[in-house]
Design a protein around this motif. Structure first.
Motif, PDB file in Angstrom:
ATOM      1  N   ARG A  12       6.855   7.402   3.377  1.00  0.00           N
ATOM      2  CA  ARG A  12       8.032   8.226   3.927  1.00  0.00           C
ATOM      3  C   ARG A  12       9.179   7.507   4.235  1.00  0.00           C
ATOM      4  O   ARG A  12      10.412   7.865   4.158  1.00  0.00           O
ATOM      5  CB  ARG A  12       7.849   8.890   5.405  1.00  0.00           C
ATOM      6  N   LEU A  13       9.032   6.041   4.353  1.00  0.00           N
ATOM      7  CA  LEU A  13      10.045   4.983   4.706  1.00  0.00           C
ATOM      8  C   LEU A  13      10.667   4.228   3.713  1.00  0.00           C
ATOM      9  O   LEU A  13      11.683   3.748   3.854  1.00  0.00           O
ATOM     10  CB  LEU A  13       9.636   4.256   5.942  1.00  0.00           C
ATOM     11  N   SER A  34       5.871   3.933  -4.270  1.00  0.00           N
ATOM     12  CA  SER A  34       4.685   3.877  -3.893  1.00  0.00           C
ATOM     13  C   SER A  34       4.172   2.325  -3.776  1.00  0.00           C
ATOM     14  O   SER A  34       3.435   1.884  -2.958  1.00  0.00           O
ATOM     15  CB  SER A  34       3.613   4.501  -4.495  1.00  0.00           C
ATOM     16  N   PHE A  35       4.666   1.622  -4.681  1.00  0.00           N
ATOM     17  CA  PHE A  35       4.613   0.166  -4.843  1.00  0.00           C
ATOM     18  C   PHE A  35       5.084  -0.475  -3.415  1.00  0.00           C
ATOM     19  O   PHE A  35       4.196  -1.390  -2.981  1.00  0.00           O
ATOM     20  CB  PHE A  35       5.298  -0.516  -5.873  1.00  0.00           C
ATOM     21  N   GLU A  50       2.573   0.464  -0.633  1.00  0.00           N
ATOM     22  CA  GLU A  50       1.279  -0.309  -0.712  1.00  0.00           C
ATOM     23  C   GLU A  50       1.664  -1.800  -0.288  1.00  0.00           C
ATOM     24  O   GLU A  50       0.558  -2.079   0.598  1.00  0.00           O
ATOM     25  CB  GLU A  50       1.005  -0.510  -2.231  1.00  0.00           C
ATOM     26  N   ASP A  51       2.805  -2.331  -0.467  1.00  0.00           N
ATOM     27  CA  ASP A  51       2.855  -3.827   0.013  1.00  0.00           C
ATOM     28  C   ASP A  51       2.846  -3.805   1.385  1.00  0.00           C
ATOM     29  O   ASP A  51       2.573  -4.428   2.327  1.00  0.00           O
ATOM     30  CB  ASP A  51       4.465  -4.131  -0.432  1.00  0.00           C
ATOM     31  N   ALA A  52       3.936  -2.796   1.902  1.00  0.00           N
ATOM     32  CA  ALA A  52       3.993  -2.689   3.378  1.00  0.00           C
ATOM     33  C   ALA A  52       2.665  -2.170   4.162  1.00  0.00           C
ATOM     34  O   ALA A  52       2.326  -2.679   5.339  1.00  0.00           O
ATOM     35  CB  ALA A  52       5.042  -1.386   3.622  1.00  0.00           C
ATOM     36  N   THR A  53       1.771  -1.379   3.617  1.00  0.00           N
ATOM     37  CA  THR A  53       0.527  -1.073   4.211  1.00  0.00           C
ATOM     38  C   THR A  53      -0.411  -2.294   4.375  1.00  0.00           C
ATOM     39  O   THR A  53      -1.132  -2.635   5.228  1.00  0.00           O
ATOM     40  CB  THR A  53      -0.177  -0.158   3.298  1.00  0.00           C
TER      41      THR A  53
END
Length: 187
Positions: free
Chosen positions: A25-26, A30-31, A34-37
């Motif tokens: 959302r932020l 999606s890449f 994924e990096d943020a996650t």
């Protein structure tokens, strides 16, 4: 979770999807989510002794960390894009491949020509050198060599034919040999 890898793996499996959706959302792609996650869970492992639990759950801490990581990622991307826009535009560089091909072809033709010229007889080399390479007239060559102008012309014609044959050995056409005049038979 104090250094327990299996407990951390269990935590990751339980919360990764919710953290990912929150990150998605932020950020733009999606890449990036994924990096943020991945960075959120790296921070969780790194700061495992300082994490505050709310109702015995880490989810709140993970989501707040995800918000901070995503914002940092967006800010970083914006700074990068602004910097890129400030850079001067690259000048258009012409494609040099045509020039390279021409140069290579010219070098091959030049080598082939030199080899063909060297395989000519002394007389043919002499007549080609004077008439073609040195751009002397047939009258000048005639006077220089002490032979008739007609002889210079016939030698030049034959020398050019031989040179052409040596340059293009695959050509099946071979001109009829021109008979030697009496002056040419003498050395």
């Amino acid at each position: 979770m104090d250094g327990d890898g299996s407990a951390f793996a269990s935590l990751f499996l339980r919360h990764r999807d919710r953290v990912f959706v929150h990150c998605l959302r932020l950020v733009k792609t999606s890449f990036e989510a994924e990096d943020a996650t991945a960075m959120v869970f790296l921070e969780a492992w790194r700061c495992r002794s300082k994490i505050r639990l709310v109702n015995d759950s880490m989810l709140g801490w993970l989501l707040i960390t995800a918000t901070n990581v995503a914002r940092n990622k967006v800010r970083s991307t914006l700074r990068y894009e602004r910097l890129i826009r400030k850079l001067p535009q690259p000048q258009e560089v012409p494609d040099h491949s045509d020039w390279v091909v021409e140069t290579v072809d010219e070098d091959r033709r030049s080598q082939c020509l030199q080899q063909a010229y060297r395989s000519l007889g002394r007389r043919d080399q002499e007549i080609i050198a004077l008439c073609v390479l040195e751009d002397m007239s047939t009258a000048e060559v005639s006077a220089l060599l002490g032979i008739p102008t007609g002889t210079v012309k016939s030698r030049l014609s034959r020398a050019k034919q031989r040179l052409a044959q040596l340059m293009n050995p695959q050509d099946r056409f071979q001109p009829e040999p021109v008979p030697l005049s009496p002056e040419e038979e003498m050395p």
